[in-house]
Write a protein that holds these residues in place. Structure first.
Motif, mmCIF file in Angstrom:
data_model
loop_
_atom_site.group_PDB
_atom_site.id
_atom_site.type_symbol
_atom_site.label_atom_id
_atom_site.label_comp_id
_atom_site.label_asym_id
_atom_site.label_seq_id
_atom_site.Cartn_x
_atom_site.Cartn_y
_atom_site.Cartn_z
ATOM 1 N N TRP A 184 1.010 -1.157 -0.363
ATOM 2 C CA TRP A 184 0.167 0.137 0.347
ATOM 3 C C TRP A 184 0.573 1.211 -0.155
ATOM 4 C CZ3 TRP A 184 -1.750 -4.397 1.272
ATOM 5 C CH2 TRP A 184 -2.780 -5.082 1.060
ATOM 6 N N GLU A 212 -2.239 4.123 3.906
ATOM 7 C CA GLU A 212 -3.191 4.052 3.902
ATOM 8 C C GLU A 212 -4.657 2.595 3.538
ATOM 9 O OE1 GLU A 212 -3.681 5.047 0.268
ATOM 10 O OE2 GLU A 212 -2.937 7.063 -0.083
ATOM 11 N N GLY A 235 -7.817 1.814 2.207
ATOM 12 C CA GLY A 235 -7.743 2.839 0.824
ATOM 13 C C GLY A 235 -6.381 0.853 0.278
#
Length: 319
Positions: free
Chosen positions: A107, A111, A116
């Motif tokens: 990632w 996030e 995310g």
């Protein structure tokens, strides 16, 4: 178990060059539909009745959390029936420092905490990755005796667990299999609120993002598509959640404390923010909240101290 878990062994060296990346890579790999995720995992007991999924904090030190989970299970007398899994949400900095296969999910920054999407090898929400792990644990062919899944995190990991409890997709397979799911949220810096009420007065003009995700429900990530605020609130209030707060986590200047205006609107330090949030939930559910707040005396911002304490053991392994 062997059908699902592929363990890749290699030497994990901690180098000076890794000062901006994770210090230690976990050697295990869990195979998901969209690549594989790094993971620490305890030796599998003969009879797995409980799976404890421990989420690391900002340091992404999954092995440290794995050891804490194993120690807590041992202290609670639950090692013989508990499998501990510590997923490692690597980021691009880690991959730049350590050799990692192209198939391993990673990632951008932190996030992963807020759901995310991964940057490679595919775009996958960190919450969707958790969904896959949890759903597989409800597979009666691979885990015929699992009765409970506990998803726990401390600090940054607790932020992820709390937000995942807000947005997490329904797991009908677990319900059908009679598997109980518990969330344990220990000392997070902040929480996701369901409306614009906050316990501390602040300037709306000076803090316009106070209700944006991850602090509120405005601008939710793609993972939440199709879920309304009302549905999210109703679902959250039905979940089995334990808020585990260290009574000494009271430093308003703690270096890892979120000091943004969005977080300060929730209280001056972590203990206060947790107490305020629990009171807020009780107002949302005046007929009675089926969730617990457990405070740990003598412990501040210390994940191992929280989970291995008698109160932590109760939160993780209690009825």
């Amino acid at each position: 178990m062997k059908k699902w878990l592929l363990v890749v062994l290699f030497t994990c060296a901690t180098s000076q060059a890794a000062e901006h990346g994770v210090k230690e890579l976990s050697s295990g790999r869990l195979l998901l539909k969209s690549g594989e995720i790094a993971v620490g995992i305890s030796p599998a007991p003969e009879k797995i009745e409980r799976v404890l999924i421990l989420i690391h904090g900002r340091l992404r030190n999954a092995q440290t959390y794995l050891q804490s989970g194993e120690h807590a299970a041992e202290l609670a007398g639950q090692s013989a029936t508990t499998l501990v899994i510590a997923p490692q949400f690597l980021n691009e900095t880690d991959v730049a420092v350590h050799p990692v296969a192209d198939t391993v999910l990673r990632w951008q920054g932190n996030e992963w905490m807020a759901g995310g999407e991964s940057t490679a090898p595919f775009r996958l929400s960190s919450y969707a990755a958790l969904d896959e792990i949890i759903a597989r644990l409800g597979d009666r062919q691979q885990f015929p005796q699992v009765k409970q899944i506990v998803i726990a995190g401390h600090s940054g990991g607790a932020q992820m667990v709390q937000r995942y409890a807000v947005l997490g997709h329904a797991q009908s397979g677990l319900d059908a299999a009679g598997v109980q799911v518990r969330y344990v949220i220990a000392n997070p810096s902040s929480y996701a609120y369901f409306d614009e009420r906050r316990p501390v007065a602040f300037s709306h003009a000076g803090c316009p993002d106070f209700n944006r995700w991850k602090y509120g429900l405005t601008d939710l990530p793609a993972y939440a598509e199709g879920q309304t605020a009302t549905q999210l609130q109703e679902s959250y209030l039905k979940r089995e959640i334990v808020y585990l707060l260290g009574q000494q986590d009271i430093d308003p200047n703690h270096p890892a404390l979120d000091k943004s205006c969005e977080a300060r609107a929730q209280g001056p330090y972590r203990l206060a923010r947790g107490r305020f949030y629990f009171d807020y939930l009780k107002r949302l559910q005046p007929q009675g909240l089926n969730q617990q707040l457990i405070e740990v005396p003598g412990v501040g911002h210390n994940g191992d101290g929280m989970f291995t304490s008698p109160e932590g053991q109760k939160a993780l392994f209690g009825p």
